[in-house]
Structures are given as structure tokens and as C-alpha cells.
Design an enzyme around this catalytic site. Structure first.
Site: not given
Ligand code: PLP
Length: 392
Positions: A184, A242, A156, A74-75, A330, A204-205
């Protein structure tokens, strides 16, 4: 001796992988290890596996496979979307303005804050008390130099679902690229990128029973973005490196199963979540379910307990065998009040007293019963110890 209680209520932080996902991934660690760019049969085998996974991810969100770019999660997808649009448009605009919301995940908020330092104008839209962004605020914030709107699908911390369809219409009418962080949302509610009018979507998986460290950015055909990293030609030249084949295969399988099971699994989870919310409201005085009046994903409950810090509750409950979090995962370790709850108008003391209960497919009625037995005495004990006095 009885089995030690272990209840996991922190699925918005991460989930365990489904056994089917692990089984699908397994051969790609050893037997099928080829580099997917290699022309020989070792490479062809893994290239085919990536193609299948790309179709499975696309199918879950009603996209075409060639609109899916695999990333590390996700990030990275949020960074690729925001920085990628900016880089692609910078040559054609003299000034650039981005609109996002004040309740985004740090993956979006901090990216926008970093860009602000580089001279990009950013507007952070406010949240209503019920945790939603108001489409009329977006309309008012748009400027001639606005190039991107980025608003999440589901929050989230509270699980509140944003009015993405209305927001995308406003952005689309002005020809502004529309990005949605759906980390989410995907795997918790049906997501259709066409119906929602989305140009870029982050997935994000590990939030829906797939592996960690893998995700995707959906990019609607014709949406211009640049790569953030330089390197090889992988992923349409937008994400060099890769490919992590086992993770991609697992991600695809998690999407396939989610598509099949979503409605039944979410019905089960929503029932448990509702039991928790009714149960704690009946048993504990002076608590508030944040975002209760809004549409929410079925698995999330954010509860504010007056006079107690979320971290104290989290630690106490952990000793009793419950894994859940205060505010967002986080924010763990820093005792700042949740920026989401502050944006929803909670006062800083209440915003620090938030607990996030996020359920998943393996949770049972017995887990809920155990929690409803354990939680009220925890609150009572911590309130006795609390230095924050009740207002008379
Ligand atoms: C809304 C949201 N965006 C992005 C992320 C980040 O995803 P990742 O952990 O796959 O980097 C999160 C993770 O908690 C999230 O809740």
C-alpha cells in the site's frame, strides 16, 4: 436520462489498469508469446521484455534489477519473504523468533500465525492509538534468536505510514533481516529501499494501475532466502514457474509511469482526500478519522461513524453508485470488527462502524461533491434505524 452515477473509491482494494499498461501488455498475449526460457528468437523476445520490466520495477524503488524477483503478487511475496528467511536460517539456529505487528495484512499475519503452529515463536507488536508501531517496542521485543522483523510500510485500512527507517535501524544494528510489506506504499509515496534500510520488500502491481496476479519481492544482495516452491531455475531459483510475461510487462510499465507521475498524481489525490475529510467532518456529527494525527498515504481515509455498521454504509452507498469498503477489502463478508482498528484501541462497536474511502487517479472534484451530498443523508437514515442507542 442522465448517466448512472458510478464513483470508485476503493483503490486500496484494487485499481483499474492504465490504458498505456494494457497497450504494452497486448502484444505479449498473442504476437510475442514465447517461453522466456526458450533459446530461440521467440524466447529471446520475451526474455528481453522481462529484463526491461525488471529494470523498471527496480528503478521505482532504487534497487538493482537483479534484486527483483517476480511473483504472483503481494501475498506470495510476503510468504516468500517470511518462509524463505525462516527456511534459509533454520539449519543454523536451534530456535527461531519472528517479530511482526498486530496491524499487518492477513498475508503476513496469517503466515506468521501458521508458522506459530509449527513451533516458531512470533511476537505481534502493538499499535499506538494513532496507528503506528513504536520503535521502542521493537527494541524491547528483540531476542538473541530473532531472525526476522516484518512490518508494513503503509496500512491498508488507515493509510498510516509506519516508522520504517527507525525500525530498520534497530533490526539492522542487531543483524536481523528486515522485511517490509509495501503493497500500500509503492505507487502512493516515494519508496527508496536504500534510504529506508530494507532487506526484503513486497510489491503488488494491481494496487497502482498494473495488472492483478503479479508482484515482486525485492531482495537486497546478500540476504539469504530459500524458495518456497520447488521447480525450475526461474527468478534466480527463488520462484520457479514459467513467467507471466504480459503481466510482468504491464507491471514494469505501471512502475515506469508511477515514477514519472507520482508527485503530480498524489498532489491531486491528497487534495480530494482532504476535501472529503473536511467535508464529512463539517457535515456529520460524531465521526472520527482514524489515524488522522499520523503521516498517511495521500489517498486513504478511514472514518468511524458511531452507531452504524460499516457494512450497512457500504451497501447503502453502493446502491447510490459509490464503490468503497468497510474496513479492509479482505474482511468483506465477515462481520468481525477490523483487527487494525481494534489494535488502535477502538471499541468493537466503533471498529465495526468503519468505512474506508481510498481514492485514485481518475477521481474528480465532481466525485467528491457527489459523495459529500450523498453521505450525510445515508448516515442520518442508518442512525435512525440503528439499534445501537446514543449514550446519554
Ligand atoms: C498491505 C497488503 N499486503 C498484501 C496484500 C496482498 O496483495 P495481493 O492482492 O497482490 O496478493 C494486500 C492486498 O490488499 C495489502 O493491502
Amino acid at each position: 436520462m442522465g448517466k448512472e452515477l458510478q464513483v470508485y473509491f476503493d483503490h486500496n482494494a484494487t485499481t483499474s489498469m492504465r490504458q498505456e499498461v494494457i497497450d504494452k501488455m497486448s502484444p505479449y498475449f498473442s504476437q510475442h508469446f514465447g517461453n522466456a526460457s526458450s533459446l530461440h528468437f521467440f524466447g529471446i523476445k520475451t526474455r528481453e521484455a522481462i529484463d526491461i520490466a525488471r529494470e523498471q520495477v527496480a528503478l521505482l524503488i532504487n534497487a538493482d534489477p537483479d534484486e527483483i524477483i517476480f511473483t504472483s503478487g503481494g501475498t506470495e511475496s510476503d510468504n516468500l519473504a517470511i518462509r524463505g528467511v525462516l527456511s534459509a536460517r533454520r539449519g543454523s539456529v536451534s530456535r527461531a523468533h519472528i517479530i511482526t505487528s498486530s496491524i499487518e495484512h492477513p498475508a503476513v499475519l496469517e503466515t506468521c500465525a501458521a508458522l506459530e503452529k509449527e513451533g516458531i515463536d512470533v511476537t505481534f507488536l502493538p499499535s499506538s492509538e494513532s496507528g503506528t508501531v513504536d520503535p521502542s517496542d521493537l527494541e524491547a521485543a528483540i531476542r538473541p534468536d530473532t531472525i526476522l522483523v516484518s512490518v508494513m510500510l503503509a496500512n491498508n485500512e488507515t493509510g498510516v505510514i509506519q516508522p520504517v527507517r527507525e525500525l530498520s535501524q534497530i533490526a539492522g544494528n542487531k543483524g536481523i533481516t528486515f522485511h517490509v510489506d509495501a503493497v500500500q506504499g509503492v505507487g502512493k509515496i516515494p519508496v527508496d529501499v536504500d534510504e529506508l534500510g530494507i532487506d526484503l520488500l513486497t510489491i503488488s502491481a494491481h494496487k497502482f494501475y498494473g495488472p492483478k496476479g503479479i508482484g515482486a519481492l525485492y531482495r537486497r544482495k546478500g540476504t539469504k532466502i530459500d524458495a518456497v516452491y520447488t521447480g525450475g531455475h526461474h527468478e534466480y531459483g527463488l520462484r520457479p514457474g514459467t513467467e507471466n510475461v504480459p503481466a510482468i510487462v504491464g507491471f514494469g510499465e505501471a512502475c515506469r509511469i508511477s515514477k514519472e507521475n507520482l508527485s503530480a498524481e498524489m498532489k491531486h489525490i491528497a487534495r480530494l482526500r482532504d476535501r472529503i475529510e473536511i467535508g464529512i467532518t463539517e457535515r456529520i456529527e460524531k465521526i472520527k478519522i482514524n489515524g488522522a494525527g499520523s503521516r498517511r498515504v495521500p489517498n486513504t481515509c478511514s472514518v468511524t461513524v458511531t452507531r452504524i455498521e460499516g457494512e450497512a454504509m457500504t451497501m447503502y452507498l453502493s446502491m447510490l453508485g459509490f464503490g468503497l469498503s468497510s474496513g479492509s477489502a479482505c474482511a468483506t463478508g465477515d462481520s468481525e470488527p477490523s483487527h487494525v482498528l481494534l489494535a488502535m484501541g477502538l471499541d468493537p462497536v466503533d471498529a465495526q462502524g468503519a468505512l474506508r474511502i481510498s481514492l485514485g487517479i481518475e477521481n474528480t472534484d465532481e466525485d467528491v461533491d457527489a459523495f459529500l451530498d450523498a453521505f450525510p443523508p445515508v448516515v442520518e437514515r442508518l442512525r435512525e434505524m440503528s439499534p445501537v442507542r446514543e449514550e446519554s
